[in-house]
Design an enzyme around this catalytic site. Structure first.
Site, PDB file in Angstrom:
ATOM      1  NE  ARG A   1       9.866   3.815   3.348  1.00  0.00           N
ATOM      2  CZ  ARG A   1       9.649   2.509   3.521  1.00  0.00           C
ATOM      3  NH1 ARG A   1       8.454   2.067   3.849  1.00  0.00           N
ATOM      4  NH2 ARG A   1      10.646   1.641   3.372  1.00  0.00           N
TER       5      ARG A   1
ATOM      6  CD  GLU B   1       7.271   5.199  10.134  1.00  0.00           C
ATOM      7  OE1 GLU B   1       6.628   5.572   9.133  1.00  0.00           O
ATOM      8  OE2 GLU B   1       7.863   4.129  10.196  1.00  0.00           O
TER       9      GLU B   1
ATOM     10  CG  HIS C   1       6.724   1.020   9.199  1.00  0.00           C
ATOM     11  ND1 HIS C   1       7.406   2.111   8.736  1.00  0.00           N
ATOM     12  CD2 HIS C   1       6.762   0.115   8.184  1.00  0.00           C
ATOM     13  CE1 HIS C   1       7.849   1.880   7.514  1.00  0.00           C
ATOM     14  NE2 HIS C   1       7.475   0.660   7.154  1.00  0.00           N
TER      15      HIS C   1
HETATM   16  P1  NAP Z   1       7.391  -1.199  -6.923  1.00  0.00           P
HETATM   17  O1  NAP Z   1       7.136  -2.580  -7.422  1.00  0.00           O
HETATM   18  O2  NAP Z   1       8.546  -0.448  -7.444  1.00  0.00           O
HETATM   19  O3  NAP Z   1       6.053  -0.369  -7.182  1.00  0.00           O
HETATM   20  C1  NAP Z   1       5.943   1.001  -7.054  1.00  0.00           C
HETATM   21  C2  NAP Z   1       4.901   1.515  -8.032  1.00  0.00           C
HETATM   22  O4  NAP Z   1       4.722   2.913  -7.841  1.00  0.00           O
HETATM   23  C3  NAP Z   1       5.264   1.316  -9.497  1.00  0.00           C
HETATM   24  O5  NAP Z   1       4.165   0.753 -10.153  1.00  0.00           O
HETATM   25  C4  NAP Z   1       5.518   2.722 -10.023  1.00  0.00           C
HETATM   26  O6  NAP Z   1       5.098   2.892 -11.338  1.00  0.00           O
HETATM   27  C5  NAP Z   1       4.615   3.516  -9.122  1.00  0.00           C
HETATM   28  N1  NAP Z   1       5.015   4.921  -9.012  1.00  0.00           N
HETATM   29  C6  NAP Z   1       6.235   5.421  -8.715  1.00  0.00           C
HETATM   30  N2  NAP Z   1       6.186   6.762  -8.694  1.00  0.00           N
HETATM   31  C7  NAP Z   1       4.911   7.105  -8.987  1.00  0.00           C
HETATM   32  C8  NAP Z   1       4.232   8.330  -9.129  1.00  0.00           C
HETATM   33  N3  NAP Z   1       4.879   9.484  -8.969  1.00  0.00           N
HETATM   34  N4  NAP Z   1       2.898   8.311  -9.421  1.00  0.00           N
HETATM   35  C9  NAP Z   1       2.255   7.146  -9.579  1.00  0.00           C
HETATM   36  N5  NAP Z   1       2.857   5.943  -9.466  1.00  0.00           N
HETATM   37  C10 NAP Z   1       4.154   5.931  -9.184  1.00  0.00           C
HETATM   38  O7  NAP Z   1       7.541  -1.190  -5.348  1.00  0.00           O
HETATM   39  P2  NAP Z   1       6.828  -2.152  -4.273  1.00  0.00           P
HETATM   40  O8  NAP Z   1       7.663  -3.342  -3.993  1.00  0.00           O
HETATM   41  O9  NAP Z   1       5.404  -2.349  -4.675  1.00  0.00           O
HETATM   42  O10 NAP Z   1       6.928  -1.216  -2.972  1.00  0.00           O
HETATM   43  C11 NAP Z   1       6.313   0.065  -2.952  1.00  0.00           C
HETATM   44  C12 NAP Z   1       6.734   0.825  -1.721  1.00  0.00           C
HETATM   45  O11 NAP Z   1       6.043   0.304  -0.579  1.00  0.00           O
HETATM   46  C13 NAP Z   1       8.198   0.698  -1.325  1.00  0.00           C
HETATM   47  O12 NAP Z   1       9.017   1.586  -2.042  1.00  0.00           O
HETATM   48  C14 NAP Z   1       8.182   1.005   0.157  1.00  0.00           C
HETATM   49  O13 NAP Z   1       8.454   2.372   0.408  1.00  0.00           O
HETATM   50  C15 NAP Z   1       6.756   0.679   0.577  1.00  0.00           C
HETATM   51  N6  NAP Z   1       6.730  -0.450   1.531  1.00  0.00           N
HETATM   52  C16 NAP Z   1       6.180  -0.273   2.764  1.00  0.00           C
HETATM   53  C17 NAP Z   1       6.167  -1.330   3.653  1.00  0.00           C
HETATM   54  C18 NAP Z   1       5.603  -1.197   5.036  1.00  0.00           C
HETATM   55  O14 NAP Z   1       6.125  -1.838   5.955  1.00  0.00           O
HETATM   56  N7  NAP Z   1       4.538  -0.460   5.241  1.00  0.00           N
HETATM   57  C19 NAP Z   1       6.710  -2.576   3.295  1.00  0.00           C
HETATM   58  C20 NAP Z   1       7.244  -2.720   2.021  1.00  0.00           C
HETATM   59  C21 NAP Z   1       7.253  -1.650   1.126  1.00  0.00           C
HETATM   60  P3  NAP Z   1       5.911   2.289 -12.612  1.00  0.00           P
HETATM   61  O15 NAP Z   1       5.855   0.807 -12.473  1.00  0.00           O
HETATM   62  O16 NAP Z   1       5.138   2.753 -13.768  1.00  0.00           O
HETATM   63  O17 NAP Z   1       7.295   2.836 -12.494  1.00  0.00           O
END
Ligand code: NAP
Length: 316
Positions: free
Chosen positions: A236, A265, A283
């Site tokens: 994000r 954005e 995006h």
């Molecule tokens: P996820 O499985 O929940 O993974 C997020 C990871 O971030 C988890 O491993 C979490 O750690 C870690 N985390 C959270 N807060 C943190 C911090 N303060 N410091 C270090 N690590 C931290 O989510 P995901 O499915 O991979 O998606 C991640 C994000 O990508 C989404 O929330 C979304 O905003 C973004 N995204 C962007 C697009 C795009 O179009 N560009 C598409 C899809 C998603 P823990 O496991 O230890 O809690």
């Protein structure tokens, strides 16, 4: 129950929604206005919001007795919704994890490769008619194979990126996350973000947005990176202090950046647009028909479970 889909969706998703629910589909791709956010809570039982629809505390406070009982978000990221405020007003929230993982990891790879190998810059030069032919020292970039990858946030998408980089490009993987991970590939967990930033050639951000991660990537992180290193953000926009990123690129603290998301954005700083060593995508993380269809079907699975009184498959 009345369902509001706040954006047009792929045909198969709209067809299922029309066949199954009392649905209204908003024929606009713009985020909901302040009045439409409130109307969503007032006039519908279930609403599908998505990126840009700012369901913040003031919106919930303005509709104290909402008809809406479920915000079935289209997307895995839900930092535009104040989930605590929703809960206080008796509104559940669901999202679409998993469906987006591989597509978003693919866009991270696109950004890594385009930035490291100067693909955008090369294509712009060719299309401008300025390519005079191959020569041994033309447009030399960073060879990606065998480099060290740093992942900020080793969740679903972070792991999908790391798998691609390790198995496909022979990279060493390092990461920071809130918790230790059992991973299907070798990876070292660093104690701090700056430690990770200093040790890797390619730093990729994959944490959720929101108050906890706002400007997680700041001046200190860029200062810790090596001058040949590149920075990639598919998470994000506001996870990154964009002004600090511009300053780091200007100062040559890092070699380049690949971005799919932006702090304000869809505004993209003119300074970034003017830099040849920056890859800028609009995006595109999940922008593939089958992925967006899967996301829409996941939204409807949550809606269906809610209507039938079953537990939500993807509660937030
Ligand atoms: P996820 O499985 O929940 O993974 C997020 C990871 O971030 C988890 O491993 C979490 O750690 C870690 N985390 C959270 N807060 C943190 C911090 N303060 N410091 C270090 N690590 C931290 O989510 P995901 O499915 O991979 O998606 C991640 C994000 O990508 C989404 O929330 C979304 O905003 C973004 N995204 C962007 C697009 C795009 O179009 N560009 C598409 C899809 C998603 P823990 O496991 O230890 O809690």
């Amino acid at each position: 129950m009345k369902l509001w889909l706040t954006r047009p969706l792929p045909d198969a998703v709209e067809a299922r929604a029309r066949a199954t629910f009392d649905v209204e589909i908003r024929p606009s791709n713009m985020p909901l206005s302040g009045e439409q956010l409130r109307q969503a809570l007032r006039d519908y039982d279930i609403v599908m919001p998505t990126l840009g629809d700012r369901f913040q505390a003031d919106v919930f406070d303005d509709v104290p007795d909402p008809r809406c009982k479920l915000l079935a978000n289209f997307g895995v990221g839900y930092n535009h919704i104040d989930v605590e405020a929703a809960r206080r007003h008796g509104i559940a929230v669901s999202n679409t994890p998993g469906a987006v993982t591989d597509a978003t990891a693919d866009i991270a790879m696109t950004l890594i490769l385009m930035t490291a190998r100067r693909a955008g810059e090369g294509e712009r030069m060719l299309r401008a008619g300025q390519w005079n032919g191959w020569h041994p020292t033309q447009m030399l970039g960073l060879h990606v194979t065998g480099q060290t990858l740093g992942v900020v946030g080793m969740g679903r998408i972070g792991q999908a990126i790391a798998r691609r980089c390790h198995f496909g490009f022979g990279m060493d993987v390092r990461y920071v996350s809130r918790s230790d991970k059992a991973l299907a590939f070798p990876a070292a967990r660093d104690g701090s973000l700056t430690e990770l930033a200093g040790k890797c050639d390619i730093l990729v951000v994959a944490v959720p947005g929101g108050a906890e991660t706002h400007h997680l990537i700041d001046e200190a992180v860029f200062a810790a990176q090596q001058p040949h290193a590149i920075f990639v953000n598919i998470a994000r926009g506001d996870v990154v202090d964009e002004a600090a990123l511009v300053a780091a690129l200007r100062a040559g603290q890092i070699a380049g950046a690949g971005l799919d998301v932006y702090e304000f954005e869809p505004q993209v700083p003119a300074a970034l647009m003017a830099m040849e060593n920056v890859t800028l995508l609009p995006h595109l993380g999940t922008a593939a028909l089958n992925v967006r269809t899967d996301m829409g079907m996941m939204v409807l699975d949550n809606v269906q479970a809610f209507v039938e009184g079953r537990a939500l498959p993807n509660p937030v």
